[in-house]
Motif scaffolding. Sequence first.
Motif, short mmCIF file in Angstrom:
data_model
loop_
_atom_site.label_atom_id
_atom_site.label_comp_id
_atom_site.label_asym_id
_atom_site.label_seq_id
_atom_site.Cartn_x
_atom_site.Cartn_y
_atom_site.Cartn_z
N TYR A 1 -3.81 -1.23 -44.04
CA TYR A 1 -4.32 -1.05 -42.67
C TYR A 1 -3.16 -0.82 -41.70
CZ TYR A 1 -8.01 -1.55 -39.19
OH TYR A 1 -8.94 -1.31 -38.19
N LEU A 2 -2.05 -1.50 -41.95
CA LEU A 2 -0.86 -1.23 -41.13
C LEU A 2 -0.41 0.21 -41.30
CD1 LEU A 2 1.42 -2.34 -39.31
CD2 LEU A 2 2.69 -2.86 -41.40
N LEU B 1 -7.19 0.66 -34.01
CA LEU B 1 -6.40 0.18 -35.14
C LEU B 1 -5.39 -0.87 -34.70
CD1 LEU B 1 -5.72 3.62 -36.89
CD2 LEU B 1 -7.28 1.84 -37.69
N THR C 1 -2.33 2.42 -39.15
CA THR C 1 -1.97 2.24 -37.74
C THR C 1 -0.61 2.85 -37.44
OG1 THR C 1 -3.19 0.15 -37.77
CG2 THR C 1 -1.68 0.53 -35.92
N ASN D 1 -0.45 -9.06 -31.85
CA ASN D 1 -0.31 -9.83 -33.09
C ASN D 1 0.01 -11.29 -32.80
OD1 ASN D 1 0.18 -9.66 -36.23
ND2 ASN D 1 1.92 -10.79 -35.38
N GLY E 1 1.74 -3.82 -29.86
CA GLY E 1 1.20 -4.30 -31.12
C GLY E 1 1.73 -5.68 -31.48
N MET F 1 -6.74 -8.32 -40.04
CA MET F 1 -7.01 -7.89 -41.41
C MET F 1 -6.53 -8.87 -42.46
SD MET F 1 -8.79 -5.17 -41.34
CE MET F 1 -9.59 -5.78 -39.84
N LYS F 2 -5.41 -9.57 -42.18
CA LYS F 2 -4.87 -10.50 -43.17
C LYS F 2 -5.82 -11.66 -43.44
CE LYS F 2 -1.22 -11.42 -40.63
NZ LYS F 2 -1.54 -10.93 -39.27
N SER G 1 -7.14 -4.25 -34.02
CA SER G 1 -7.81 -4.89 -35.15
C SER G 1 -6.87 -5.24 -36.30
CB SER G 1 -8.94 -3.99 -35.68
OG SER G 1 -8.44 -2.72 -36.07
N TYR G 2 -5.71 -4.61 -36.36
CA TYR G 2 -4.80 -4.85 -37.49
C TYR G 2 -4.45 -6.33 -37.69
CZ TYR G 2 -0.35 -5.65 -39.74
OH TYR G 2 0.65 -6.19 -40.51
N PRO H 1 -3.82 -5.85 -46.00
CA PRO H 1 -3.47 -5.59 -44.59
C PRO H 1 -2.34 -4.58 -44.44
CG PRO H 1 -2.62 -7.71 -45.30
CD PRO H 1 -3.50 -7.23 -46.40
N GLN H 2 -1.50 -4.48 -45.48
CA GLN H 2 -0.41 -3.49 -45.43
C GLN H 2 -0.96 -2.06 -45.42
OE1 GLN H 2 -0.16 -6.40 -47.12
NE2 GLN H 2 1.50 -7.17 -45.83
#
Length: 357
Positions: A257-258, A240, A261, A179, A175, A247-248, A243-244, A254-255
């Motif tokens: 969505y985190l 997830l 995940t 990122n 991850g 999201m920001k 794509s995470y 985004p938190q």
Amino acid sequence: MAIWLSNSLRRLRLRSSPISILSILSASPSSSSHRQNPSSVENIEHLPLTTFGTLGCPIPLFPSRRVLDVLCCYKLSLASISSSSGSTEGSGNRRPEGGGKTQALSSSSSWIHSYLPVSVQPYALLARLDKPIGTWLLAWPCMWSITMAASPGELPDLKMLALFGTGAVLLRGAGCTINDLLDRDIDIKVERTKCRPVASGILTPFQGLSFLGLQLFLGLGILLQLNNYSRILGASSLLLVFSYPLMKRFTFWPQAYLGLTFNWGALLGWSAVMEGLDLAIVLPLYCSGICWTLVYDTIYAHQDKEDDLKVGVKSTALRFGSSTKYWIAGFGAACITFLSLSGYNAELEQHGRIIHF
């Protein structure tokens, strides 16, 4: 190392560059020349690390520890040098006090630099092996779920705990790699992240992708040891994971969505033991983890909110603003409520579900 420096200096002379690699390597906070001529520090500091490549000084595939330290932290060190003089000639802006120096020192004192071979250090930093809290945050929901799925009066499945612990290291590292690959243009603009291996240019995107492939391959080995239901459930979490990082750019949440995940293990741990899901138990557990993630990652996001505003990315820290304490209190209460509901549905209040040592 000597050959690389010689070639680099020769290329610099040919291009008539005002920057000397030797002066960068020998730069130190005690250097009086930098204090006397802070404008030269400013010129060097604002060059991106990729400038080394454009000046004819390519970053080696496996650089030495000294070169790694310089390439990662030379801008931070120079910023702290400049700030010690109080101001920059020709400019009325003061440098940040102390932050760059602290970050540079913490990076160079990591156990990764002390114990791992130089050739693998950038990859270990890319996977954040020097910052294990992220791995624990990913592993804990798995451990909760596996423990709750244990038979009354028995210890949780130790094999499953070991598999999920190893998987947490691999998936968290994957991850982080994803990122950093997707955010490399943003990370270079943020004080806290501009020294990351891909953003700083120590690792190329291709090297990052290759490392990601290795991590996912090893993670597949963990997944194949689970039952078929858990294999499908575990593989679906990759949607997830990939794509995470995006999201920001689109939402102030985004938190959240985190949380979706990072707490997938609350579902996966139960299915690995029970070969299915009891939604009355695992769904409240999952929701509890999401609220918990919103608490700690919103606090974490506050350190980047000034840079986030400049770059144009979003976070709950920006969304909540001065009301953050109230939002965090609400999510904390929701976390405890959902966790209690999960335990109640699992009948953990009965003595038969309590393990006595």
